[in-house]
Design an enzyme around this catalytic site. Sequence first.
Site, PDB file in Angstrom:
ATOM      1  N   GLU A 255      -8.951  -6.897   4.073  1.00 19.59           N
ATOM      2  CA  GLU A 255      -8.161  -7.973   3.457  1.00 19.59           C
ATOM      3  C   GLU A 255      -7.556  -8.903   4.509  1.00 19.59           C
ATOM      4  OE1 GLU A 255      -5.667  -5.780   0.659  1.00 19.59           O
ATOM      5  OE2 GLU A 255      -7.490  -5.163  -0.392  1.00 19.59           O
TER       6      GLU A 255
ATOM      7  N   TYR B 136       0.802  -1.246   0.000  1.00 18.99           N
ATOM      8  CA  TYR B 136       0.000   0.000   0.000  1.00 18.99           C
ATOM      9  C   TYR B 136       0.826   1.284   0.000  1.00 18.99           C
ATOM     10  CZ  TYR B 136      -4.390  -2.407  -0.130  1.00 18.99           C
ATOM     11  OH  TYR B 136      -5.434  -3.170  -0.568  1.00 18.99           O
TER      12      TYR B 136
END
Length: 404
Positions: free
Chosen positions: A137, A95
């Site tokens: 997630e 990310y």
Amino acid sequence: MLDQKNIDIIKSTVPVLEKHGETITTRFYQLMFGNHPELLNIFNHANQKQGRQQKALAGTVYAAAMYIDNLEAILPVVKQIAHKHRSLGIKPEHYPIVGKHLLMAIKDVLGDAATDEIINAWAEAYGVIADAFISVEAEMYDEAEHQRGGWDGFRQFIVDRKVKESEVITSFYLKPEDQREIASFIPGQYISIKLEMEGEKFTHIRQYSLSDAPGKDYYRISVKREAGTANPDGMVSNYLHDNVNEGDILKISAPAGDFILDTEKTTPVVLLSGGVGLTPMLSMLKTVVEVQPERNVTFVHAAANSNVHALRDEVEQIAARDNVNSFVFYDSPTDEDRLNEQFDVEGFVTGEWLKDHVSIEDAEFYFCGPVPFMKSINRSLKELGVDESRIHFEFFGPKGNLEE
Ligand SMILES: Cc1cc2nc3c(=O)[nH]c(=O)nc-3n(C[C@H](O)[C@H](O)[C@H](O)COP(=O)(O)OP(=O)(O)OC[C@H]3O[C@@H](n4cnc5c(N)ncnc54)[C@H](O)[C@@H]3O)c2cc1C
Ligand code: HEM
């Protein structure tokens, strides 16, 4: 959480970023792949070349930014993407890489207009959005690994059988190499295959819907050979057709996806497919007749003609039941198809036809197929007054917009 000042900055700059959408995202990918070429092992190169993924990722960051003070509201969208990310193996450490390069691209494209204040607000907003994805997630990774028969990452499966289903579609029956149990799945879900192809610098990952009912000791996928006419041939599908044979190993991640058959509902269900979009619909058909034997089902399949019509016998066997109606549409029937009455309707599935043949008032509609097919079905259902909550569909690529 962002303070009100930053929230205001974010909301007022979203339209500016959207205006420069493609330029920023093209720059973003250039910068990111330049600094992190290893990410080319995960991203789909054909989607990149066609600009499909560009729109998907950055567009969603902007859309999420509009809800920065209420991300709960877009949780279903986050979950749909998170399924794909989990299936691909996107991890928290990825990310910051995306965030850094997105900000660099924004700065590059907007120049002086991107003040420190704006960049800082976006850095913060991206962090909040990324955290939302990472936490959804994390739960999915946990479930994929710890469910019965589950696993982490990619597990080796042996091609137990390879069966030609039509001129363009071939099924692969996959059994785990370790011979242990495999996770169940909900009909409509897909797996990801990660291929290392000879002579290829990067691995290539693709999704394939599971085409059989759950509860077997194998997973079945049915793959269409994507032959390019103006464009290059599809990489993975052709490789699977030409180079992967019985006894070979494929690496796959655990089933994922939120396009799933709701078997709590008892109202009629209509399953519509075009071409290889048949795969999730067949899994749904096989499941619904098993677990809801009384439920009224209509199965509509559209193909060019019998040469490319896969898995016909399987559907016909099920359609022999009283509660199942099956219809075959060919838009380019061969002379032989006409002679043997191989199809029910010549042409495309229309709103008029749907109105006359399915239960518009209360049915649940599931569909999958080429984008023009899906757009047409979606439009027809909307025109017939079917509420969005009863319309479910899957894209065989990054999710697009059926209303465009
Ligand atoms: C959830 C989901 C489920 C799916 N289920 C199935 C399934 O059950 N069965 C199935 O067959 N497929 C399924 N797919 C599609 C599958 O994942 C692949 O996208 C498909 O097999 C094509 O992959 P490929 O590597 O062969 O083609 P790619 O190499 O990815 O190419 C894709 C397309 O882009 C074109 N292309 C390639 N390079 C360029 C370029 N430079 N410029 C322009 N165009 C280009 C190719 O001609 C091709 O048409 C599913 C996808 C998703 C997301
Ligand atoms: C908040 C940040 C992110 C957002 C909003 C986002 C959004 C999206 C969206 C909308 C899709 C398309 C999903 C679909 O409809 O199928 C997608 C797919 C994908 N994402 Fe993300 N994503 C984010 C972060 C990441 C990160 C950190 C990575 C890895 C570096 C990543 C890698 C991918 C890949 C590889 C795909 C599939 C693309 C393809 O097949 O080409 N994403 N993402």
